[in-house]
Design a protein around this motif. Sequence first.
Motif, PDB file in Angstrom:
ATOM      1  N   VAL B 176       0.829  -1.210   0.000  1.00  0.00           N
ATOM      2  CA  VAL B 176       0.000   0.000   0.000  1.00  0.00           C
ATOM      3  C   VAL B 176       0.863   1.260   0.000  1.00  0.00           C
ATOM      4  CG1 VAL B 176      -1.698   1.298   1.325  1.00  0.00           C
ATOM      5  CG2 VAL B 176      -1.847  -1.185   1.210  1.00  0.00           C
ATOM      6  N   THR B 179       2.818   1.653  -3.210  1.00  0.00           N
ATOM      7  CA  THR B 179       1.906   2.048  -4.281  1.00  0.00           C
ATOM      8  C   THR B 179       1.668   3.550  -4.241  1.00  0.00           C
ATOM      9  OG1 THR B 179       0.825  -0.087  -4.197  1.00  0.00           O
ATOM     10  CG2 THR B 179      -0.404   1.715  -5.198  1.00  0.00           C
ATOM     11  N   ALA B 180       1.475   4.063  -3.035  1.00  0.00           N
ATOM     12  CA  ALA B 180       1.258   5.501  -2.892  1.00  0.00           C
ATOM     13  C   ALA B 180       2.463   6.275  -3.392  1.00  0.00           C
ATOM     14  CB  ALA B 180       0.972   5.838  -1.434  1.00  0.00           C
ATOM     15  N   LEU B 183       2.290   6.321  -7.173  1.00  0.00           N
ATOM     16  CA  LEU B 183       1.233   7.215  -7.662  1.00  0.00           C
ATOM     17  C   LEU B 183       1.665   8.672  -7.520  1.00  0.00           C
ATOM     18  CD1 LEU B 183      -1.906   5.364  -6.323  1.00  0.00           C
ATOM     19  CD2 LEU B 183      -0.833   5.233  -8.565  1.00  0.00           C
ATOM     20  N   ALA B 204      -8.611   0.884  -8.466  1.00  0.00           N
ATOM     21  CA  ALA B 204      -8.664   1.802  -7.328  1.00  0.00           C
ATOM     22  C   ALA B 204      -7.401   2.656  -7.264  1.00  0.00           C
ATOM     23  CB  ALA B 204      -8.824   1.006  -6.041  1.00  0.00           C
ATOM     24  N   ASP B 205      -6.250   2.023  -7.522  1.00  0.00           N
ATOM     25  CA  ASP B 205      -5.002   2.783  -7.523  1.00  0.00           C
ATOM     26  C   ASP B 205      -5.041   3.874  -8.579  1.00  0.00           C
ATOM     27  OD1 ASP B 205      -4.143   1.078  -5.653  1.00  0.00           O
ATOM     28  OD2 ASP B 205      -2.812  -0.081  -6.963  1.00  0.00           O
ATOM     29  N   GLN B 207      -7.468   5.432  -9.893  1.00  0.00           N
ATOM     30  CA  GLN B 207      -8.379   6.554  -9.647  1.00  0.00           C
ATOM     31  C   GLN B 207      -7.693   7.700  -8.932  1.00  0.00           C
ATOM     32  OE1 GLN B 207     -11.889   4.456  -8.014  1.00  0.00           O
ATOM     33  NE2 GLN B 207     -12.972   5.969  -9.267  1.00  0.00           N
ATOM     34  N   ALA B 208      -6.627   7.386  -8.201  1.00  0.00           N
ATOM     35  CA  ALA B 208      -5.941   8.428  -7.457  1.00  0.00           C
ATOM     36  C   ALA B 208      -5.252   9.425  -8.370  1.00  0.00           C
ATOM     37  CB  ALA B 208      -4.923   7.804  -6.508  1.00  0.00           C
ATOM     38  N   VAL B 209      -4.861   9.006  -9.547  1.00  0.00           N
ATOM     39  CA  VAL B 209      -4.040   9.892 -10.368  1.00  0.00           C
ATOM     40  C   VAL B 209      -4.532  10.110 -11.793  1.00  0.00           C
ATOM     41  CG1 VAL B 209      -1.884   9.528  -9.123  1.00  0.00           C
ATOM     42  CG2 VAL B 209      -2.545   7.937 -10.934  1.00  0.00           C
ATOM     43  N   ALA B 210      -5.397   9.230 -12.291  1.00  0.00           N
ATOM     44  CA  ALA B 210      -5.708   9.283 -13.724  1.00  0.00           C
ATOM     45  C   ALA B 210      -6.576  10.489 -14.071  1.00  0.00           C
ATOM     46  CB  ALA B 210      -6.408   8.005 -14.135  1.00  0.00           C
TER      47      ALA B 210
END
Lengths: 407, 251
Positions: B176, B179-180, B183, B204-205, B207-210
Amino acid sequence: MTPATAPPSQRALVAVLAREDPWPRLLRHIPDRELGLVPVIGALVLLWGVFGLIEPAFLSAENLVNLTLQSVPTGVIALGVVLVLLVGQIDLSVGSVSGLAAAVVGVTTVLADWPIVLGILLALTVGVVVGLGYGLLATRLGLPSFVLTLAGLLVLAGVQLRVLGPQGSINLPFESSLVRFAQESFLSPLAAWGLVAAAVTVVTVVQLVERARRVRAGLPRISMGRLVLRVAALTTLLCAVVAYLGTERGVGYPVVLLVALVVVVDVLLRRTRWGRAVRAVGGDPRAALLAGVAVRRTTISCFVACSTLAALGGVLAAGRLAAANQGTGGTETFLTAIAAAVIGGTSLFGGRGSAWSALVGVLVITSISSGLTLLNLDTATRYVVTGLVLLLALTADTLIRGRRRVP
Amino acid sequence: MSDGPVLSLRGVSKNFGGVRALIDVDLDIHQHEVLAVVGDNAAGKSTLAGVIAGVYRPDAGRVLLDGAPVVLDSPAVARGLGIAAVFQELALCDNLDVVENLFLGHEPTRGGFLDEIEMERRAWDLLGQLATNVPSVRLPVRALSGGQRQVVAVARALLGSPRVVVLDEPTAALGVRQTAEVLNLVERLRERGHAVVLISHQAADLQAVADRFAVLRLGRIDGELDAASVGYEDLLAAMTGVSRPSGRKPR
């Protein structure tokens, strides 16, 4: 720009990480740094201390001069072994190559009456050809070098016997320049001190220039105090060696040759693209290939360098013994050469090691053999002790690697 | 985006034997934008990455760079045209340090010898721009965490100042926290003006940046979604094909 939507927890974590202080991480990794040659040099000092206490003659200048001269042929071979080990391969046939080279020099100069230079050149060419053969077979056909060079060991041992012919032994005349070079050429005091001065000057200038460039580029650099300390340590070491050996015959030309070869290989390994490629291929050939390193060419170059250095070692051994016979480059040669490289701290697993490990490793092995001989202990004891030291070095190598693998 | 796409795929198809990995794919990639390509296993994501990075040559269709057709024969050609890729296996040498890995195979020299100072300076520069927490550029890569290794691999891809950066499953093997980190890095890339193509199945990952999603399903582009309006369920639905993304039926 559309602001990205993210689960809030993820966002928070991203923000926290952006602020995190890097220092705790750095501290965690410091014990992971390479220890380099420090343990082996420590072992060498310990060894000399113990032998010196039991038998003071061990530390006499005469014995140490002999010890340095004895180390040279194996040291040169071990230097080649360091290169193949670094690239992640092994060469078991270095003994046979050195024996064959010695035989070639003997036959061409004594029986065929060639000039010695031609004989040596032919011997070195044999080394180049053998290394090229190994390199091509290992890279093109993917043969494992362990068995490939084992086959080479047998073949070349056979060739060596055939070259020597039915007598099986050729004595080199004592007035031969090779024998004189290997046995009785020593630096004059003036030349020795000149070399020390030159070496210290070069090292100092290189370090100062590098430091100045780092200062200009705003990069971290060593403190002036440490730089002075380093140069002082080097100067002390060189002066001590030259002064102490100078009380007897002095520093032999072959010793200078070995040290010069080690320095050249060390510079090549640390300061050139080739050296970087060698370590990369030894560490991870696939990653090196994807990064654009010429993996095959690098591997072949190491095999060639190894066999050529082995041939040179054989030539020097012939000079030192003033003979080339069936025993030159026997089993013991390749075992000690590989053991020296590993004891010096070059990893059997590839990618880790230094040119200096050949020099220090061979000094350890030769010291053991010389010390035990002075103590009147037999070959059996020498084998056992050398084997135990090798076991120790291998254990250290494997443990270091194991610790690295599981961070 | 203002200036039109940097890279476009038009009608790109790719077969492996009888398997149709990509079918008639159209895709536009813009600067200053993170395009996330999502899809289930075997949807053709890695093939798409390979086509963009020059690993695979499409069987049909065209690749346009700034509107002009180009042929991406090999990763080297793609790199030369400003398209760099970081694949799942990062291809780093564990025993080399960060600087050595960054410049491996392309080391600058000075009078025949390696120019360590130039390399180290550029390495700090680059890692500084990525605002990473790689503690030292002289640390062997094996001492780094998974996220930090990813940073090094990405930094290496950035060395030639590429315009398009393709990241294939950059978070697949990471925890986790790591991954952050990655991102975070992707956001930096966007800030630097790169066009980023992020390929993953971990919706889900992403969505944080796209900024934009392209959904691949069974080799086809099955809709493009704006990241601002799309929800996690919509993405899953689009990936699996259970319902149309516009339907927005909670199951």
